[in-house]
Design an enzyme around this catalytic site. Structure first.
Site, PDB file in Angstrom:
ATOM      1  N   ASP A  29       0.852  -1.190   0.000  1.00 26.19           N
ATOM      2  CA  ASP A  29       0.000   0.000   0.000  1.00 26.19           C
ATOM      3  C   ASP A  29       0.893   1.247   0.000  1.00 26.19           C
ATOM      4  O   ASP A  29       1.895   1.305   0.712  1.00 26.19           O
ATOM      5  CB  ASP A  29      -0.910  -0.005   1.232  1.00 26.19           C
ATOM      6  CG  ASP A  29      -2.058   0.972   1.108  1.00 26.19           C
ATOM      7  OD1 ASP A  29      -3.214   0.531   1.051  1.00 26.19           O
ATOM      8  OD2 ASP A  29      -1.793   2.202   1.061  1.00 26.19           O
ATOM      9  N   ASN A  86     -12.978  -3.209   2.535  1.00 22.44           N
ATOM     10  CA  ASN A  86     -13.938  -2.124   2.666  1.00 22.44           C
ATOM     11  C   ASN A  86     -14.942  -2.210   1.523  1.00 22.44           C
ATOM     12  O   ASN A  86     -14.580  -2.568   0.395  1.00 22.44           O
ATOM     13  CB  ASN A  86     -13.215  -0.776   2.636  1.00 22.44           C
ATOM     14  CG  ASN A  86     -12.334  -0.577   3.863  1.00 22.44           C
ATOM     15  OD1 ASN A  86     -12.716  -0.945   4.967  1.00 22.44           O
ATOM     16  ND2 ASN A  86     -11.154  -0.006   3.677  1.00 22.44           N
ATOM     17  N   GLY A  92     -15.134   3.333   4.040  1.00 24.47           N
ATOM     18  CA  GLY A  92     -13.854   3.952   3.689  1.00 24.47           C
ATOM     19  C   GLY A  92     -13.318   3.490   2.357  1.00 24.47           C
ATOM     20  O   GLY A  92     -12.169   3.796   2.019  1.00 24.47           O
ATOM     21  N   HIS A  99     -10.303  -5.321  -3.178  1.00 24.81           N
ATOM     22  CA  HIS A  99      -8.957  -5.577  -2.664  1.00 24.81           C
ATOM     23  C   HIS A  99      -9.021  -5.973  -1.205  1.00 24.81           C
ATOM     24  O   HIS A  99      -9.860  -5.506  -0.443  1.00 24.81           O
ATOM     25  CB  HIS A  99      -8.054  -4.346  -2.839  1.00 24.81           C
ATOM     26  CG  HIS A  99      -8.648  -3.073  -2.338  1.00 24.81           C
ATOM     27  ND1 HIS A  99      -9.594  -2.362  -3.036  1.00 24.81           N
ATOM     28  CD2 HIS A  99      -8.440  -2.382  -1.187  1.00 24.81           C
ATOM     29  CE1 HIS A  99      -9.936  -1.281  -2.354  1.00 24.81           C
ATOM     30  NE2 HIS A  99      -9.257  -1.277  -1.223  1.00 24.81           N
ATOM     31  N   LEU A 100      -8.088  -6.844  -0.861  1.00 28.86           N
ATOM     32  CA  LEU A 100      -7.959  -7.338   0.497  1.00 28.86           C
ATOM     33  C   LEU A 100      -6.747  -6.649   1.113  1.00 28.86           C
ATOM     34  O   LEU A 100      -5.640  -6.747   0.579  1.00 28.86           O
ATOM     35  CB  LEU A 100      -7.731  -8.848   0.405  1.00 28.86           C
ATOM     36  CG  LEU A 100      -7.795  -9.731   1.627  1.00 28.86           C
ATOM     37  CD1 LEU A 100      -9.111  -9.537   2.370  1.00 28.86           C
ATOM     38  CD2 LEU A 100      -7.654 -11.192   1.186  1.00 28.86           C
ATOM     39  N   HIS A 101      -6.967  -5.907   2.209  1.00 23.93           N
ATOM     40  CA  HIS A 101      -5.839  -5.312   2.935  1.00 23.93           C
ATOM     41  C   HIS A 101      -5.270  -6.368   3.883  1.00 23.93           C
ATOM     42  O   HIS A 101      -6.035  -6.969   4.651  1.00 23.93           O
ATOM     43  CB  HIS A 101      -6.293  -4.144   3.813  1.00 23.93           C
ATOM     44  CG  HIS A 101      -6.838  -2.946   3.094  1.00 23.93           C
ATOM     45  ND1 HIS A 101      -6.117  -1.783   2.950  1.00 23.93           N
ATOM     46  CD2 HIS A 101      -8.037  -2.708   2.514  1.00 23.93           C
ATOM     47  CE1 HIS A 101      -6.839  -0.878   2.324  1.00 23.93           C
ATOM     48  NE2 HIS A 101      -8.017  -1.412   2.041  1.00 23.93           N
TER      49      HIS A 101
HETATM   50  P1  AMP Z   1      -9.726   1.393   0.306  1.00 21.22           P
HETATM   51  O1  AMP Z   1      -9.806   2.655   1.129  1.00 21.22           O
HETATM   52  O2  AMP Z   1     -10.144   0.158   1.056  1.00 21.22           O
HETATM   53  O3  AMP Z   1     -10.425   1.531  -1.024  1.00 21.22           O
HETATM   54  O4  AMP Z   1      -8.195   1.154   0.048  1.00 21.22           O
HETATM   55  C1  AMP Z   1      -7.503   1.742  -1.002  1.00 21.22           C
HETATM   56  C2  AMP Z   1      -6.047   1.661  -0.630  1.00 21.22           C
HETATM   57  O5  AMP Z   1      -5.275   1.786  -1.807  1.00 21.22           O
HETATM   58  C3  AMP Z   1      -5.588   2.755   0.323  1.00 21.22           C
HETATM   59  O6  AMP Z   1      -5.029   2.162   1.483  1.00 21.22           O
HETATM   60  C4  AMP Z   1      -4.536   3.529  -0.479  1.00 21.22           C
HETATM   61  O7  AMP Z   1      -3.453   3.974   0.300  1.00 21.22           O
HETATM   62  C5  AMP Z   1      -4.105   2.503  -1.514  1.00 21.22           C
HETATM   63  N1  AMP Z   1      -3.641   3.025  -2.782  1.00 21.22           N
HETATM   64  C6  AMP Z   1      -4.244   3.940  -3.571  1.00 21.22           C
HETATM   65  N2  AMP Z   1      -3.548   4.144  -4.703  1.00 21.22           N
HETATM   66  C7  AMP Z   1      -2.478   3.320  -4.632  1.00 21.22           C
HETATM   67  C8  AMP Z   1      -1.361   3.069  -5.488  1.00 21.22           C
HETATM   68  N3  AMP Z   1      -1.226   3.694  -6.663  1.00 21.22           N
HETATM   69  N4  AMP Z   1      -0.430   2.173  -5.084  1.00 21.22           N
HETATM   70  C9  AMP Z   1      -0.556   1.552  -3.889  1.00 21.22           C
HETATM   71  N5  AMP Z   1      -1.587   1.724  -3.040  1.00 21.22           N
HETATM   72  C10 AMP Z   1      -2.529   2.605  -3.399  1.00 21.22           C
END
Ligand code: AMP
Ligand code: ZN
Length: 113
Positions: A29, A86, A92, A99-101
């Site tokens: 991330d 999310n 959020g 995507h899976l965090h």
């Molecule tokens: P969400 O808020 O669950 O949609 O998570 C999106 C995540 O993607 C956030 O934690 C961002 O920091 C991450 N993110 C957004 N753009 C990028 C990118 N280009 N490369 C890596 N992570 C990203």
């Protein structure tokens, strides 16, 4: 409509990719919320968890299997880690490609913020 994560899959946008195969990609991330913060995404563009179809059942299970492997590789499996998906604005979600965090390397709080 452009999707940031589809661009990462297509290598049109840089990312620190730590795992890739024919079905999924995992990368760090860009705004990490823990010492380990990896995103695991399907190569198939699925906007939200609510858009999962019957045909995606195996793919979603596979996403969790890869998260399991990455948590082990990163050394956080025994200590503990958190998986987060999310879905829609109040959760959020900001990127509309499922995507899976994977979050680990520090104590997590409950309830989450
Ligand atoms: P969400 O808020 O669950 O949609 O998570 C999106 C995540 O993607 C956030 O934690 C961002 O920091 C991450 N993110 C957004 N753009 C990028 C990118 N280009 N490369 C890596 N992570 C990203
Ligand atoms: Zn996408």
């Amino acid at each position: 409509m452009t999707c940031i994560f589809c661009e990462i899959i297509q290598k049109k946008r840089p990312a620190k990719i730590i795992y890739e195969d024919e079905l999924v990609v995992a990368f760090n991330d860009m705004n990490p919320q823990a010492p380990v913060h990896v995103l695991v995404i399907p190569k198939k563009h699925i906007p939200t968890l609510l858009d999962i179809k019957d045909e995606d059942k195996v793919l979603l299970g596979y996403l969790f299997q890869i998260a399991n492997k990455i948590a082990k590789d990163k050394g956080v499996s025994g200590r503990g880690f958190r998986l987060v998906i999310n879905c829609n604005p109040e959760s959020g979600q900001t990127i509309y490609h499922v995507h899976l965090h994977i979050l680990g390397g520090r104590w997590m709080h409950w309830p989450p913020g």
